[in-house]
Write a protein that holds these residues in place. Structure first.
Motif, PDB file in Angstrom:
ATOM      1  N   THR A 127       0.845  -1.191   0.000  1.00  0.00           N
ATOM      2  CA  THR A 127       0.000   0.000   0.000  1.00  0.00           C
ATOM      3  C   THR A 127       0.883   1.244   0.000  1.00  0.00           C
ATOM      4  OG1 THR A 127      -1.466  -1.260   1.417  1.00  0.00           O
ATOM      5  CG2 THR A 127      -1.930   1.103   1.183  1.00  0.00           C
ATOM      6  N   SER A 128       0.647   2.154  -0.947  1.00  0.00           N
ATOM      7  CA  SER A 128       1.515   3.321  -1.038  1.00  0.00           C
ATOM      8  C   SER A 128       0.689   4.593  -1.074  1.00  0.00           C
ATOM      9  CB  SER A 128       2.366   3.270  -2.309  1.00  0.00           C
ATOM     10  OG  SER A 128       3.113   2.088  -2.342  1.00  0.00           O
ATOM     11  N   ILE A 129       1.161   5.609  -0.384  1.00  0.00           N
ATOM     12  CA  ILE A 129       0.535   6.932  -0.444  1.00  0.00           C
ATOM     13  C   ILE A 129       1.603   7.901  -0.912  1.00  0.00           C
ATOM     14  CG2 ILE A 129      -0.760   8.685   0.799  1.00  0.00           C
ATOM     15  CD1 ILE A 129      -1.506   6.567   2.813  1.00  0.00           C
ATOM     16  N   TYR A 130       1.291   8.590  -1.983  1.00  0.00           N
ATOM     17  CA  TYR A 130       2.296   9.375  -2.686  1.00  0.00           C
ATOM     18  C   TYR A 130       1.808  10.813  -2.796  1.00  0.00           C
ATOM     19  CZ  TYR A 130       5.585  10.337  -6.543  1.00  0.00           C
ATOM     20  OH  TYR A 130       6.578  10.839  -7.350  1.00  0.00           O
ATOM     21  N   VAL A 131       2.615  11.744  -2.297  1.00  0.00           N
ATOM     22  CA  VAL A 131       2.219  13.162  -2.333  1.00  0.00           C
ATOM     23  C   VAL A 131       2.965  13.866  -3.452  1.00  0.00           C
ATOM     24  CG1 VAL A 131       2.608  15.342  -1.145  1.00  0.00           C
ATOM     25  CG2 VAL A 131       1.533  13.464   0.054  1.00  0.00           C
ATOM     26  N   THR A 132       2.266  14.649  -4.234  1.00  0.00           N
ATOM     27  CA  THR A 132       2.920  15.435  -5.271  1.00  0.00           C
ATOM     28  C   THR A 132       2.078  16.657  -5.594  1.00  0.00           C
ATOM     29  OG1 THR A 132       3.768  15.430  -7.522  1.00  0.00           O
ATOM     30  CG2 THR A 132       1.848  14.074  -7.109  1.00  0.00           C
ATOM     31  N   HIS A 133       2.724  17.685  -6.169  1.00  0.00           N
ATOM     32  CA  HIS A 133       1.930  18.818  -6.638  1.00  0.00           C
ATOM     33  C   HIS A 133       1.794  18.739  -8.153  1.00  0.00           C
ATOM     34  CE1 HIS A 133       6.091  20.239  -7.103  1.00  0.00           C
ATOM     35  NE2 HIS A 133       5.622  20.812  -8.177  1.00  0.00           N
ATOM     36  N   ASP A 134       2.392  17.696  -8.741  1.00  0.00           N
ATOM     37  CA  ASP A 134       2.471  17.587 -10.194  1.00  0.00           C
ATOM     38  C   ASP A 134       1.364  16.654 -10.684  1.00  0.00           C
ATOM     39  OD1 ASP A 134       3.055  17.033 -12.776  1.00  0.00           O
ATOM     40  OD2 ASP A 134       5.179  16.559 -12.449  1.00  0.00           O
ATOM     41  N   GLN A 135       0.395  17.198 -11.391  1.00  0.00           N
ATOM     42  CA  GLN A 135      -0.759  16.383 -11.780  1.00  0.00           C
ATOM     43  C   GLN A 135      -0.383  15.284 -12.770  1.00  0.00           C
ATOM     44  OE1 GLN A 135      -2.581  16.420 -14.853  1.00  0.00           O
ATOM     45  NE2 GLN A 135      -1.216  17.853 -15.903  1.00  0.00           N
ATOM     46  N   ILE A 136       0.706  15.491 -13.533  1.00  0.00           N
ATOM     47  CA  ILE A 136       1.103  14.428 -14.468  1.00  0.00           C
ATOM     48  C   ILE A 136       1.601  13.216 -13.702  1.00  0.00           C
ATOM     49  CG2 ILE A 136       2.681  13.803 -16.343  1.00  0.00           C
ATOM     50  CD1 ILE A 136       2.252  16.362 -17.546  1.00  0.00           C
ATOM     51  N   PRO A 178      -7.638   8.012 -12.136  1.00  0.00           N
ATOM     52  CA  PRO A 178      -7.159   9.098 -12.995  1.00  0.00           C
ATOM     53  C   PRO A 178      -8.161   9.450 -14.098  1.00  0.00           C
ATOM     54  CG  PRO A 178      -5.399   7.562 -12.566  1.00  0.00           C
ATOM     55  CD  PRO A 178      -6.613   6.981 -11.925  1.00  0.00           C
ATOM     56  N   LEU A 179      -8.716   8.437 -14.768  1.00  0.00           N
ATOM     57  CA  LEU A 179      -9.593   8.756 -15.890  1.00  0.00           C
ATOM     58  C   LEU A 179     -10.947   9.285 -15.442  1.00  0.00           C
ATOM     59  CD1 LEU A 179      -8.582   6.040 -18.461  1.00  0.00           C
ATOM     60  CD2 LEU A 179      -7.762   8.379 -18.152  1.00  0.00           C
ATOM     61  N   GLU A 180     -11.411   8.822 -14.277  1.00  0.00           N
ATOM     62  CA  GLU A 180     -12.639   9.410 -13.723  1.00  0.00           C
ATOM     63  C   GLU A 180     -12.476  10.910 -13.526  1.00  0.00           C
ATOM     64  OE1 GLU A 180     -13.924   5.655 -11.101  1.00  0.00           O
ATOM     65  OE2 GLU A 180     -13.868   7.561 -10.005  1.00  0.00           O
ATOM     66  N   LEU A 181     -11.330  11.272 -12.936  1.00  0.00           N
ATOM     67  CA  LEU A 181     -11.095  12.694 -12.684  1.00  0.00           C
ATOM     68  C   LEU A 181     -10.983  13.459 -14.001  1.00  0.00           C
ATOM     69  CD1 LEU A 181      -8.557  12.894  -9.743  1.00  0.00           C
ATOM     70  CD2 LEU A 181     -11.001  12.537  -9.733  1.00  0.00           C
ATOM     71  N   ASN A 224     -15.726  19.456 -10.223  1.00  0.00           N
ATOM     72  CA  ASN A 224     -15.891  20.904 -10.208  1.00  0.00           C
ATOM     73  C   ASN A 224     -14.841  21.563 -11.101  1.00  0.00           C
ATOM     74  OD1 ASN A 224     -13.484  21.001  -8.662  1.00  0.00           O
ATOM     75  ND2 ASN A 224     -14.703  20.473  -6.855  1.00  0.00           N
ATOM     76  N   GLN A 225     -14.955  22.860 -11.196  1.00  0.00           N
ATOM     77  CA  GLN A 225     -14.078  23.582 -12.112  1.00  0.00           C
ATOM     78  C   GLN A 225     -12.623  23.508 -11.675  1.00  0.00           C
ATOM     79  OE1 GLN A 225     -15.263  27.664 -12.653  1.00  0.00           O
ATOM     80  NE2 GLN A 225     -13.622  28.057 -14.116  1.00  0.00           N
ATOM     81  N   PHE A 226     -12.374  23.462 -10.342  1.00  0.00           N
ATOM     82  CA  PHE A 226     -10.991  23.389  -9.874  1.00  0.00           C
ATOM     83  C   PHE A 226     -10.316  22.109 -10.357  1.00  0.00           C
ATOM     84  CE2 PHE A 226      -7.880  21.801  -6.862  1.00  0.00           C
ATOM     85  CZ  PHE A 226      -6.953  22.825  -6.941  1.00  0.00           C
ATOM     86  N   VAL A 227     -10.993  20.979 -10.150  1.00  0.00           N
ATOM     87  CA  VAL A 227     -10.409  19.698 -10.569  1.00  0.00           C
ATOM     88  C   VAL A 227     -10.259  19.676 -12.085  1.00  0.00           C
ATOM     89  CG1 VAL A 227     -10.748  17.204 -10.623  1.00  0.00           C
ATOM     90  CG2 VAL A 227     -11.343  18.499  -8.579  1.00  0.00           C
ATOM     91  N   ALA A 228     -11.276  20.187 -12.788  1.00  0.00           N
ATOM     92  CA  ALA A 228     -11.225  20.196 -14.251  1.00  0.00           C
ATOM     93  C   ALA A 228     -10.011  20.965 -14.738  1.00  0.00           C
ATOM     94  CB  ALA A 228     -12.504  20.820 -14.799  1.00  0.00           C
ATOM     95  N   GLY A 229      -9.706  22.082 -14.073  1.00  0.00           N
ATOM     96  CA  GLY A 229      -8.580  22.895 -14.504  1.00  0.00           C
ATOM     97  C   GLY A 229      -7.250  22.350 -14.026  1.00  0.00           C
ATOM     98  N   PHE A 230      -7.262  21.640 -12.894  1.00  0.00           N
ATOM     99  CA  PHE A 230      -6.010  21.168 -12.308  1.00  0.00           C
ATOM    100  C   PHE A 230      -5.500  19.910 -13.002  1.00  0.00           C
ATOM    101  CE2 PHE A 230      -3.415  19.067  -9.091  1.00  0.00           C
ATOM    102  CZ  PHE A 230      -2.599  20.120  -8.724  1.00  0.00           C
ATOM    103  N   ILE A 231      -6.421  19.030 -13.343  1.00  0.00           N
ATOM    104  CA  ILE A 231      -6.044  17.762 -13.976  1.00  0.00           C
ATOM    105  C   ILE A 231      -6.012  17.967 -15.485  1.00  0.00           C
ATOM    106  CG2 ILE A 231      -6.796  15.380 -14.395  1.00  0.00           C
ATOM    107  CD1 ILE A 231      -5.911  15.710 -11.574  1.00  0.00           C
ATOM    108  N   GLY A 232      -4.953  17.480 -16.116  1.00  0.00           N
ATOM    109  CA  GLY A 232      -4.848  17.582 -17.573  1.00  0.00           C
ATOM    110  C   GLY A 232      -3.900  18.698 -17.973  1.00  0.00           C
ATOM    111  N   SER A 233      -3.107  18.425 -18.991  1.00  0.00           N
ATOM    112  CA  SER A 233      -2.158  19.433 -19.455  1.00  0.00           C
ATOM    113  C   SER A 233      -2.025  19.305 -20.972  1.00  0.00           C
ATOM    114  CB  SER A 233      -0.808  19.211 -18.785  1.00  0.00           C
ATOM    115  OG  SER A 233       0.168  19.989 -19.394  1.00  0.00           O
ATOM    116  N   PRO A 234      -2.207  20.354 -21.747  1.00  0.00           N
ATOM    117  CA  PRO A 234      -2.591  21.700 -21.324  1.00  0.00           C
ATOM    118  C   PRO A 234      -3.982  21.687 -20.693  1.00  0.00           C
ATOM    119  CG  PRO A 234      -2.591  21.510 -23.717  1.00  0.00           C
ATOM    120  CD  PRO A 234      -2.055  20.245 -23.198  1.00  0.00           C
TER     121      PRO A 234
END
Ligand SMILES: Nc1ncnc2c1ncn2[C@@H]1O[C@H](COP(=O)(O)OP(=O)(O)O)[C@@H](O)[C@H]1O
Ligand SMILES: [Mg+2]
Lengths: 361, 291
Positions: free
Chosen positions: A186-195, A218-221, A227-237
């Protein structure tokens, strides 16, 4: 191995609320990523799981054991720190053996466990070196080796790749994932990088300002952001957002942009006629309307073209709103020219202007 | 006086031409060294000069014509000098050792244990260091007397820590602060107790700091004068600085030769220790833990 259950967990530093009640269920053997902008409380939450920060409210369980009041060493976890935290005065071997020595295991067992970890991580040749004699990637692997030898219930990672250069980061990303597939801890991984979050996680927890915005695969998100925050945060560009007015009529749902452009909206969206909304569409879901076609799309002025060979990124502007599009085909638009972009209705989203929530059925 | 001249030369290219080098580097350094070392030279030649040369106004005062060991002989066989030396060693070593042990615990607790008032305690210790021994020796004398320790080595061993502990604690606090927090947290997760963290992680990393604090404490105790002068009166309990000054100056008669010989031999052990640890010492004063 064990599951981790986080229930209504709160954290205050002095009078400041940092976490406002967080609930996460982490199933046994999964790889869960906590992601969010810097300062949202990810590290704090991870450190509370590790036992390095006190829990102000709520409950954390590892397996079926409540760990709120247990010191770190009794929680059976291992943690990989951002700056590796290797003991500078010990060799790689001693770094890895330290925890086992403290646990008073016998020498043969320790040697066997260190040798196994060294083999998994290809550290065999480095065992007698000191941390200062290692490159960044090697230190990173030693830090993981130190976690592996203990064979803990849970691995905790706090931004372990952020001190590495871009290329190495991508390589280590797959290495960590492969390691997890092999060990199934079981692993819990913290990052600020959505990729990193998207590529590594079985499950992603998106956090903002001490609250969970959304939890899911990942694909659900990606496909169904809450919400708009998740929509804007996940995915690049990141996703394009266009303000408009919802028009509900017999023949379906439309969004009218400020300049009068009419866009088809996903028919199952909720919301009432005349409500101000945000229309969200991802850059890869925009198609080019052929020159002279009758049906409109969004008129956009080309600002910058960025061909990468594999695809073409186009930054545009529509009525002062930034808009980006990615095409698989190669295009060569002149900056300043106007193109028309047609969003794909099935993958578009509507968000409430007031709450930012997605207007789903 | 950093000896680290081999590496950081990039910013010093202005020193490269020889005449400029002379003017900018060697001349000031030479002057500095002269001022520092001349007293030692004077001490050394005085120690081996016969009395008639010492007191005569003829000849070159900076040189010895017929060196003699008479002063050394007087010092070693007609005074209690070997005992003073031994006392000084015993007092300095024990006082330094106890002070270091206490300072390590104090500095670590102030820096790393989360307890309320840690800052204030740190500040209070610093303020204690600011009280000059020339004031403190009066109340301390009364304490020493009432404990029945007057005229014993223990009087010095117990009073020296009053200035050694604050000093070492401050030096070590700075050093401990430079050790990354994560190392200790990592050790905590690895299953170490506080004590194990201190002995297996923090102290090995703080060795340069410990050595600087140790050398400093040792030197301060070795040279200490006021307490040694006040709390001890028998000749065989005296320390070097006090012994030399009180027993080789009789009224207005200065036994210059023996006085200087005593000072010379008294400074040799300290110089020896410094030269031995100078690398550590410099990094302890300037450096921090590098991963
Ligand atoms: N020991 C502390 N004392 C006070 N505030 C803290 C402490 N640690 C973290 N914080 C605050 O808590 C918030 C979350 O920090 P952190 O969990 O490190 O964020 P991140 O998501 O970037 O890892 C930040 O605003 C930070 O300033
Ligand atoms: Mg963080």
């Amino acid at each position: 191995m064990a599951s981790v259950t986080i229930q209504g967990v709160k954290k205050k530093f002095g009078a400041t609320d940092i976490l406002h009640g967080v609930d996460i269920d982490i199933a046994d053997g999964t790889f869960t990523v906590l992601v969010g902008p810097s300062g949202c409380g990810k590290s704090t939450l991870l450190r509370m799981i590790a036992g390095l920060e006190e829990i102000t409210g709520g409950e954390i369980r590892i397996g079926d054991k409540r760990v709120n009041d247990l010191p770190p060493k009794e929680r059976d976890i291992a943690m990989v720190f951002q700056n590796y935290a290797l003991y500078p005065h010990m060799t790689v071997r001693d770094n890895m053996a330290f925890a086992l020595m403290l646990a008073k295991q016998d020498k043969a067992t320790i040697d066997a466990k260190v040798a196994r970890a060294a083999e998994i991580l290809a550290l065999g040749a480095l065992l007698d070196r000191y941390p200062r004699q290692l490159s960044g990637g090697q230190r990173q692997r030693v830090a993981m080796g130190r976690a592996i030898v203990r064979d803990p219930q849970v691995f905790l990672f706090d931004e372990p790749l952020s001190n590495l250069d871009a290329k190495l980061r991508v390589a280590m990303r797959s290495e960590i994932k492969e390691l997890h597939q092999r060990l199934k801890t079981t692993s819990i991984y913290v990052t600020h990088d959505q990729i990193e979050a998207m590529t590594m996680g079985d499950k992603i927890v998106v956090m903002r300002d001490g609250r969970i915005e959304q939890t899911g695969s990942p694909l659900e998100l990606y496909d169904h952001p809450a919400n708009q925050f998740v929509a804007g945060f996940i995915g690049s560009p990141s996703m394009n957002f266009l303000p408009g007015i919802l028009r509900r009529s017999a023949d379906g749902l439309r969004v009218e942009l400020a300049d009068g452009t009419q866009l088809d909206a996903p028919p199952q969206s909720s919301g009432v006629d005349g409500q101000p909304v945000i229309f969200g569409t991802r850059p890869e879901h925009l198609t080019l309307v052929p020159e002279g076609a009758a049906h409109g799309g969004i008129p956009s002025r080309v600002v910058v073209m960025e061909p990468s060979g594999m695809d073409t990124f186009v930054a545009c502007r529509h009525e002062g709103v930034e808009l980006s599009a990615v095409f698989r085909e190669r295009h060569d638009f002149a900056p300043g020219s106007t193109i028309h972009l047609q969003p794909d209705m099935k993958t578009a989203h509507l968000f409430s202007v007031d709450t930012g929530q997605r207007l789903a059925a | 006086m950093s000896r680290d001249t081999g590496t950081d030369t990039a910013g010093m290219t202005f020193l490269e031409s020889t005449p400029k080098k002379m003017l900018n580097a060697y001349l000031p350094l030479g002057a500095f060294l002269f001022v520092l070392l001349f007293p030692f030279y004077w001490m050394a030649i005085t120690a081996f000069k016969p009395d008639n040369e010492l007191l005569s106004r003829d000849g070159n005062p900076f040189w010895i014509n017929s060196p003699t060991l008479a002063h050394v002989k007087k010092l070693l066989f007609d005074t209690a000098y070997p005992e003073w030396m031994w006392n000084t060693v015993v007092v300095s070593v024990t006082a330094t050792f106890f002070s270091l042990a206490a300072s390590v615990l104090a500095a670590y607790a102030i820096e790393r244990l989360r307890f309320s008032g840690a800052k204030q305690v740190g500040l209070a210790i610093f303020l204690a260091y600011l009280v000059p021994p020339s004031i403190l020796f009066i109340p301390l004398a009364s304490v020493v007397f009432q404990l029945g320790l007057f005229d014993t080595r223990l009087a010095l061993i117990l009073t020296y820590p009053t200035f050694l502990i604050p000093f070492c604690t401050w030096l070590l606090m700075g050093y401990f602060r430079s050790i990354p927090f994560e190392l200790e947290e990592c050790a905590l997760i690895d299953g170490a107790t506080r004590w194990q963290i201190l002995t297996k992680i923090v102290l090995p990393l703080a060795v340069p700091g410990l050595i600087s604090a140790g050398i400093f404490a040792f030197t301060l105790s070795w040279n200490e004068f006021i307490y040694a002068l006040t709390f001890v009166s028998s000749s065989e309990i005296k320390t070097l600085p006090v012994g030399v000054v009180t027993e080789l100056v009789e009224g207005d008669v200065y036994h210059w030769g023996s006085l200087m010989a005593g000072a010379l031999f008294g400074s040799l052990p300290v110089a020896f220790i410094y030269s031995f640890f100078v690398e550590y010492y410099v990094s302890g004063m300037t450096g921090s833990v590098k991963e």
